[in-house]
Design a protein around this motif. Structure first.
Motif, PDB file in Angstrom:
ATOM      1  N   THR A  47       0.882  -1.208   0.001  1.00  0.00           N
ATOM      2  CA  THR A  47       0.101   0.105  -0.083  1.00  0.00           C
ATOM      3  C   THR A  47       0.901   1.176   0.263  1.00  0.00           C
ATOM      4  OG1 THR A  47       0.077   0.259   2.483  1.00  0.00           O
ATOM      5  CG2 THR A  47      -1.679  -1.195   1.155  1.00  0.00           C
ATOM      6  N   LEU A  48       0.400   2.320  -0.135  1.00  0.00           N
ATOM      7  CA  LEU A  48       0.918   3.632  -0.236  1.00  0.00           C
ATOM      8  C   LEU A  48       1.791   3.925   1.081  1.00  0.00           C
ATOM      9  CD1 LEU A  48       1.744   6.431  -1.415  1.00  0.00           C
ATOM     10  CD2 LEU A  48      -0.566   7.232  -0.482  1.00  0.00           C
ATOM     11  N   VAL A  49       1.057   3.554   2.318  1.00  0.00           N
ATOM     12  CA  VAL A  49       1.585   3.644   3.512  1.00  0.00           C
ATOM     13  C   VAL A  49       2.666   2.799   3.709  1.00  0.00           C
ATOM     14  CG1 VAL A  49       1.214   3.531   5.947  1.00  0.00           C
ATOM     15  CG2 VAL A  49      -0.555   4.593   4.873  1.00  0.00           C
ATOM     16  N   GLU A  50       2.736   1.411   3.274  1.00  0.00           N
ATOM     17  CA  GLU A  50       3.830   0.662   3.311  1.00  0.00           C
ATOM     18  C   GLU A  50       5.045   1.228   2.626  1.00  0.00           C
ATOM     19  OE1 GLU A  50       1.654  -2.825   2.088  1.00  0.00           O
ATOM     20  OE2 GLU A  50       1.304  -3.505   4.252  1.00  0.00           O
ATOM     21  N   ARG A  89       5.853   4.207   1.720  1.00  0.00           N
ATOM     22  CA  ARG A  89       6.323   5.332   2.382  1.00  0.00           C
ATOM     23  C   ARG A  89       7.200   4.786   3.752  1.00  0.00           C
ATOM     24  NH1 ARG A  89       6.061  10.363   0.164  1.00  0.00           N
ATOM     25  NH2 ARG A  89       4.268  10.731  -0.713  1.00  0.00           N
ATOM     26  N   VAL A  90       6.613   3.831   4.386  1.00  0.00           N
ATOM     27  CA  VAL A  90       7.385   3.510   5.647  1.00  0.00           C
ATOM     28  C   VAL A  90       8.604   2.797   5.240  1.00  0.00           C
ATOM     29  CG1 VAL A  90       7.291   1.762   7.418  1.00  0.00           C
ATOM     30  CG2 VAL A  90       5.432   3.440   7.065  1.00  0.00           C
ATOM     31  N   GLN A  91       8.761   1.977   3.958  1.00  0.00           N
ATOM     32  CA  GLN A  91       9.951   1.383   3.474  1.00  0.00           C
ATOM     33  C   GLN A  91      10.858   2.249   2.987  1.00  0.00           C
ATOM     34  OE1 GLN A  91       8.115  -1.364   0.417  1.00  0.00           O
ATOM     35  NE2 GLN A  91       7.780  -2.880   1.979  1.00  0.00           N
ATOM     36  N   ARG A  92      10.404   3.329   2.225  1.00  0.00           N
ATOM     37  CA  ARG A  92      11.032   4.440   1.853  1.00  0.00           C
ATOM     38  C   ARG A  92      11.934   4.983   2.932  1.00  0.00           C
ATOM     39  NH1 ARG A  92       8.117   7.760  -1.731  1.00  0.00           N
ATOM     40  NH2 ARG A  92       8.310   5.815  -3.292  1.00  0.00           N
ATOM     41  N   ILE A  93      11.136   5.331   4.059  1.00  0.00           N
ATOM     42  CA  ILE A  93      11.769   6.063   5.084  1.00  0.00           C
ATOM     43  C   ILE A  93      12.812   5.118   5.916  1.00  0.00           C
ATOM     44  CG2 ILE A  93      11.123   6.886   7.408  1.00  0.00           C
ATOM     45  CD1 ILE A  93       8.323   7.924   6.087  1.00  0.00           C
ATOM     46  N   ALA A  94      12.613   3.847   5.758  1.00  0.00           N
ATOM     47  CA  ALA A  94      13.390   2.891   6.538  1.00  0.00           C
ATOM     48  C   ALA A  94      14.931   2.766   6.315  1.00  0.00           C
ATOM     49  CB  ALA A  94      12.959   1.426   6.544  1.00  0.00           C
ATOM     50  N   ASN A  95      15.159   3.433   5.295  1.00  0.00           N
ATOM     51  CA  ASN A  95      16.639   3.295   5.253  1.00  0.00           C
ATOM     52  C   ASN A  95      17.459   4.346   5.768  1.00  0.00           C
ATOM     53  OD1 ASN A  95      17.483   5.622   3.528  1.00  0.00           O
ATOM     54  ND2 ASN A  95      16.359   4.946   1.695  1.00  0.00           N
ATOM     55  N   ALA A  96      18.462   4.139   6.234  1.00  0.00           N
ATOM     56  CA  ALA A  96      19.291   4.943   7.207  1.00  0.00           C
ATOM     57  C   ALA A  96      19.382   6.318   6.718  1.00  0.00           C
ATOM     58  CB  ALA A  96      20.711   4.096   7.491  1.00  0.00           C
ATOM     59  N   ARG A  97      19.796   6.801   5.411  1.00  0.00           N
ATOM     60  CA  ARG A  97      20.009   8.143   4.953  1.00  0.00           C
ATOM     61  C   ARG A  97      18.660   8.938   5.148  1.00  0.00           C
ATOM     62  NH1 ARG A  97      22.586   8.085  -0.261  1.00  0.00           N
ATOM     63  NH2 ARG A  97      24.638   7.779   1.097  1.00  0.00           N
ATOM     64  N   SER A  98      17.278   8.069   4.771  1.00  0.00           N
ATOM     65  CA  SER A  98      16.270   8.860   4.608  1.00  0.00           C
ATOM     66  C   SER A  98      15.857   9.197   6.163  1.00  0.00           C
ATOM     67  CB  SER A  98      15.123   8.093   3.968  1.00  0.00           C
ATOM     68  OG  SER A  98      15.335   7.992   2.819  1.00  0.00           O
ATOM     69  N   VAL A  99      15.869   8.102   7.119  1.00  0.00           N
ATOM     70  CA  VAL A  99      15.596   8.326   8.404  1.00  0.00           C
ATOM     71  C   VAL A  99      16.309   9.508   9.135  1.00  0.00           C
ATOM     72  CG1 VAL A  99      15.653   7.346  10.624  1.00  0.00           C
ATOM     73  CG2 VAL A  99      14.899   6.060   8.662  1.00  0.00           C
ATOM     74  N   PHE A 133       7.018  12.480  18.092  1.00  0.00           N
ATOM     75  CA  PHE A 133       7.718  12.247  17.132  1.00  0.00           C
ATOM     76  C   PHE A 133       8.818  11.103  17.204  1.00  0.00           C
ATOM     77  CE2 PHE A 133      11.029  13.045  13.824  1.00  0.00           C
ATOM     78  CZ  PHE A 133      10.183  12.823  12.644  1.00  0.00           C
ATOM     79  N   ILE A 134       9.490  11.080  18.188  1.00  0.00           N
ATOM     80  CA  ILE A 134      10.598  10.004  18.363  1.00  0.00           C
ATOM     81  C   ILE A 134       9.874   8.711  18.627  1.00  0.00           C
ATOM     82  CG2 ILE A 134      12.349   9.406  19.879  1.00  0.00           C
ATOM     83  CD1 ILE A 134      13.078  12.329  20.570  1.00  0.00           C
ATOM     84  N   ALA A 135       9.030   8.664  19.311  1.00  0.00           N
ATOM     85  CA  ALA A 135       8.127   7.398  19.412  1.00  0.00           C
ATOM     86  C   ALA A 135       7.567   6.596  18.348  1.00  0.00           C
ATOM     87  CB  ALA A 135       6.812   7.604  20.417  1.00  0.00           C
ATOM     88  N   PHE A 136       7.003   7.755  17.405  1.00  0.00           N
ATOM     89  CA  PHE A 136       6.289   7.237  16.028  1.00  0.00           C
ATOM     90  C   PHE A 136       7.523   6.738  15.150  1.00  0.00           C
ATOM     91  CE2 PHE A 136       5.358   8.347  11.652  1.00  0.00           C
ATOM     92  CZ  PHE A 136       4.307   7.566  11.353  1.00  0.00           C
ATOM     93  N   LEU A 137       8.538   7.427  15.115  1.00  0.00           N
ATOM     94  CA  LEU A 137       9.728   7.078  14.191  1.00  0.00           C
ATOM     95  C   LEU A 137      10.440   5.853  14.644  1.00  0.00           C
ATOM     96  CD1 LEU A 137      11.390   8.052  11.870  1.00  0.00           C
ATOM     97  CD2 LEU A 137      13.011   9.136  13.314  1.00  0.00           C
ATOM     98  N   THR A 138      10.445   5.739  16.151  1.00  0.00           N
ATOM     99  CA  THR A 138      10.974   4.509  16.477  1.00  0.00           C
ATOM    100  C   THR A 138      10.099   3.395  16.000  1.00  0.00           C
ATOM    101  OG1 THR A 138      12.201   5.647  18.081  1.00  0.00           O
ATOM    102  CG2 THR A 138      11.856   3.343  18.563  1.00  0.00           C
ATOM    103  N   ALA A 139       8.947   3.426  16.400  1.00  0.00           N
ATOM    104  CA  ALA A 139       7.690   2.240  16.155  1.00  0.00           C
ATOM    105  C   ALA A 139       8.076   1.945  14.574  1.00  0.00           C
ATOM    106  CB  ALA A 139       6.509   2.779  16.481  1.00  0.00           C
ATOM    107  N   GLY A 140       8.110   3.150  13.640  1.00  0.00           N
ATOM    108  CA  GLY A 140       7.776   2.783  12.225  1.00  0.00           C
ATOM    109  C   GLY A 140       9.202   2.008  11.749  1.00  0.00           C
TER     110      GLY A 140
END
Length: 162
Positions: A15-18, A20-30, A100-107
């Motif tokens: 899905t779009l959300v998945e 997005r989360v996968q894209r954010i998951a790489n270290a540089r993007s995070v 924000f820290i909690a959301f990012l860590t959970a993602g």
């Protein structure tokens, strides 16, 4: 004659959300996303705190310093809001930073777990394929042995008298 068998359902991609989360998951993007979000939250907080509590924050520089401490949850305590409005802004800044820290860590944790689960599923699938191939090979060998025995039996059977 109609076929009552339904075609296999089409597998849908992520899905779009998945995605997005996968894209954010790489270290540089995070790292970049985290830094930009914290800076943006700090700048907004700095401007607001500078407006509502000018006596405690005589310059935008001090306000930015305080906002960076607050949004990152460091909070040295060297500069603090003294007005009620300033404390409300500080509270909002703290809640946003922690959330924000909690959301990012959970993602990120979710993606790492999904990747680990996918790797484990791939390993299980490969092991099952090897096991299945071993069984197929054993059955083929057994079938060949039975065929040889059947052939030998058909050669011997006419020589046996009742």
């Amino acid at each position: 004659m109609t076929d009552d068998v339904n075609p296999a359902p089409k597998t849908q991609g992520p899905t779009l959300v998945e995605r997005r989360v996968q894209r954010i998951a790489n270290a540089r993007s995070v790292t970049i996303g985290l830094a930009l979000t914290f800076v943006l939250l700090a700048l907004v907080g700095a401007v607001v705190i500078r407006i509502v509590d000018q006596s405690s924050f005589p310059s935008l520089g001090w306000a930015v310093w305080w906002a960076l401490q607050t949004v990152t949850t460091v909070g040295y305590g060297d500069i603090v809001p003294t007005t009620t409005a300033g404390r409300v802004v500080g509270g909002i800044e703290m809640v946003l930073g922690v959330s924000f820290i909690a959301f990012l860590t959970a993602g990120v944790t979710s993606i790492v777990i999904q990747r680990g689960g996918a790797a484990a599923a791939d390993a299980d699938r490969a092991r099952e394929e090897r096991n299945t191939q071993t069984i197929v090979d054993a059955l083929t060998e057994t079938k060949n042995a039975i065929a040889q025995l059947d052939k030998r039996l058909s050669q011997v059977a006419p020589t046996i008298t009742d």
